[in-house]
Design a protein around this motif. Structure first.
Motif, short mmCIF file in Angstrom:
data_model
loop_
_atom_site.label_atom_id
_atom_site.label_comp_id
_atom_site.label_asym_id
_atom_site.label_seq_id
_atom_site.Cartn_x
_atom_site.Cartn_y
_atom_site.Cartn_z
N GLY A 53 13.83 -13.53 5.28
CA GLY A 53 14.78 -13.74 4.19
C GLY A 53 14.41 -13.01 2.92
O GLY A 53 15.23 -12.85 2.04
N ILE A 54 13.17 -12.55 2.80
CA ILE A 54 12.78 -11.74 1.64
C ILE A 54 12.40 -10.35 2.11
O ILE A 54 12.94 -9.37 1.65
CB ILE A 54 11.63 -12.38 0.83
N GLY A 55 11.50 -10.26 3.03
CA GLY A 55 11.11 -8.97 3.55
C GLY A 55 11.64 -8.78 4.95
O GLY A 55 12.32 -9.64 5.49
N SER A 56 11.33 -7.63 5.52
CA SER A 56 11.77 -7.37 6.89
C SER A 56 10.74 -7.92 7.87
O SER A 56 9.56 -8.04 7.54
CB SER A 56 11.95 -5.87 7.11
N ALA A 57 11.17 -8.24 9.05
CA ALA A 57 10.26 -8.75 10.07
C ALA A 57 9.42 -7.64 10.68
O ALA A 57 8.26 -7.85 11.02
CB ALA A 57 11.05 -9.48 11.16
N ASP A 58 9.99 -6.43 10.79
CA ASP A 58 9.29 -5.36 11.49
C ASP A 58 8.88 -4.17 10.63
O ASP A 58 8.33 -3.21 11.14
CB ASP A 58 10.15 -4.87 12.66
N GLY A 59 9.10 -4.22 9.32
CA GLY A 59 8.75 -3.09 8.47
C GLY A 59 7.54 -3.34 7.59
O GLY A 59 7.14 -2.45 6.84
N GLN A 60 6.94 -4.51 7.70
CA GLN A 60 5.81 -4.83 6.83
C GLN A 60 4.48 -4.47 7.49
O GLN A 60 4.34 -4.53 8.70
CB GLN A 60 5.81 -6.32 6.50
N GLY A 61 3.54 -4.09 6.65
CA GLY A 61 2.20 -3.77 7.12
C GLY A 61 1.22 -3.85 5.97
O GLY A 61 1.61 -3.98 4.81
N VAL A 62 -0.05 -3.76 6.29
CA VAL A 62 -1.12 -3.85 5.30
C VAL A 62 -1.66 -2.45 5.00
O VAL A 62 -1.87 -1.65 5.92
CB VAL A 62 -2.27 -4.75 5.81
N ILE A 63 -1.86 -2.16 3.73
CA ILE A 63 -2.48 -0.90 3.32
C ILE A 63 -3.98 -1.05 3.54
O ILE A 63 -4.60 -1.98 3.00
CB ILE A 63 -2.18 -0.57 1.85
N PRO A 64 -4.60 -0.18 4.34
CA PRO A 64 -6.03 -0.30 4.59
C PRO A 64 -6.83 -0.24 3.30
O PRO A 64 -6.49 0.49 2.37
CB PRO A 64 -6.34 0.91 5.48
N LYS A 65 -7.89 -1.01 3.27
CA LYS A 65 -8.74 -1.08 2.08
C LYS A 65 -9.24 0.30 1.67
O LYS A 65 -9.30 0.62 0.48
CB LYS A 65 -9.91 -2.03 2.34
N GLU A 66 -9.58 1.14 2.65
CA GLU A 66 -10.13 2.47 2.33
C GLU A 66 -9.08 3.40 1.73
O GLU A 66 -9.42 4.46 1.20
CB GLU A 66 -10.78 3.11 3.57
N SER A 67 -7.81 3.02 1.78
CA SER A 67 -6.74 3.83 1.19
C SER A 67 -6.37 3.36 -0.22
O SER A 67 -5.46 3.92 -0.82
CB SER A 67 -5.49 3.78 2.07
N ARG A 68 -7.06 2.31 -0.72
CA ARG A 68 -6.73 1.74 -2.02
C ARG A 68 -7.90 1.87 -2.99
O ARG A 68 -9.06 1.76 -2.61
CB ARG A 68 -6.41 0.25 -1.89
N ALA A 69 -7.57 2.07 -4.27
CA ALA A 69 -8.56 2.05 -5.36
C ALA A 69 -7.84 1.49 -6.58
O ALA A 69 -6.62 1.51 -6.66
CB ALA A 69 -9.08 3.44 -5.64
N GLY A 70 -8.60 0.95 -7.52
CA GLY A 70 -7.98 0.47 -8.75
C GLY A 70 -8.54 -0.85 -9.22
O GLY A 70 -9.72 -1.12 -9.05
N PHE A 71 -7.66 -1.66 -9.82
CA PHE A 71 -8.08 -2.95 -10.35
C PHE A 71 -8.78 -3.74 -9.25
O PHE A 71 -8.38 -3.69 -8.08
CB PHE A 71 -6.88 -3.75 -10.86
N THR A 72 -9.81 -4.47 -9.60
CA THR A 72 -10.65 -5.16 -8.62
C THR A 72 -9.85 -6.00 -7.64
O THR A 72 -10.05 -5.92 -6.43
CB THR A 72 -11.68 -6.03 -9.36
N HIS A 73 -8.92 -6.81 -8.15
CA HIS A 73 -8.18 -7.69 -7.23
C HIS A 73 -7.25 -6.91 -6.30
O HIS A 73 -6.96 -7.34 -5.20
CB HIS A 73 -7.40 -8.77 -8.00
N PHE A 74 -6.80 -5.73 -6.72
CA PHE A 74 -5.95 -4.89 -5.88
C PHE A 74 -6.79 -4.18 -4.81
O PHE A 74 -6.42 -4.15 -3.63
CB PHE A 74 -5.22 -3.85 -6.74
N ALA A 75 -7.91 -3.63 -5.21
CA ALA A 75 -8.75 -2.86 -4.29
C ALA A 75 -9.46 -3.73 -3.27
O ALA A 75 -9.71 -3.30 -2.14
CB ALA A 75 -9.76 -2.04 -5.08
N SER A 76 -9.76 -4.98 -3.62
CA SER A 76 -10.55 -5.83 -2.71
C SER A 76 -9.70 -6.82 -1.90
O SER A 76 -10.16 -7.32 -0.89
CB SER A 76 -11.61 -6.59 -3.50
N GLY A 77 -8.48 -7.10 -2.33
CA GLY A 77 -7.63 -8.06 -1.61
C GLY A 77 -6.76 -7.36 -0.59
O GLY A 77 -6.93 -6.18 -0.30
#
Length: 130
Positions: A53-77
């Motif tokens: 009802g908010i997002g799609s059932a089949d289009g969601q995924g997680v961005i791998p930690k090694e592909s993220r940098a930035g604010f601590t809570h963004f990069a580590s969560g």
């Protein structure tokens, strides 16, 4: 972070049929997936998978930690994306909304970044929109 309320009048939401896009009066991280002249294309991010009802059932995924940098809570969560929601926003509105959002101002930390190779691999066509 961009608050959808601060983007009013400057965007179109491209969501697949049956997908209610993220929105409202609450700031969200957004990932830029391309730009074209006076517009850029953004996908809202979240720290959890969005329910039916908010997002799609089949289009969601997680961005791998090694592909993220930035604010601590963004990069580590966890950071979720949804390929079935892409917002087309006028660049002037993006700049205004980003400057309005106080949580974007943090001293001593780098802004959030996602590897362009990851964006290109998940959002087909993103490479051509630069």
């Amino acid at each position: 972070m961009l608050n959808p309320v601060n983007l009013a009048g400057g965007y179109e939401i491209g969501a697949y049929k049956g997908v209610n896009p993220l929105g409202g009066n609450s700031p969200h991280y957004f990932m830029c997936v391309g730009r074209d002249g006076a517009y850029s294309y953004w996908s809202p991010l979240s720290s959890n998978k969005k329910p039916t009802g908010i997002g799609s059932a089949d289009g969601q995924g997680v961005i791998p930690k090694e592909s993220r940098a930035g604010f601590t809570h963004f990069a580590s969560g966890q950071t979720w994306y949804d390929t079935k929601q892409v917002w087309k926003i006028q660049n002037d509105f993006v700049i205004h909304a980003a400057n309005t959002e106080r949580s974007n101002r943090r001293e001593g930390e780098i802004f959030n970044q996602i590897a362009s190779s990851f964006i290109d691999s998940v959002f087909s066509g993103a490479r051509e929109l630069k």
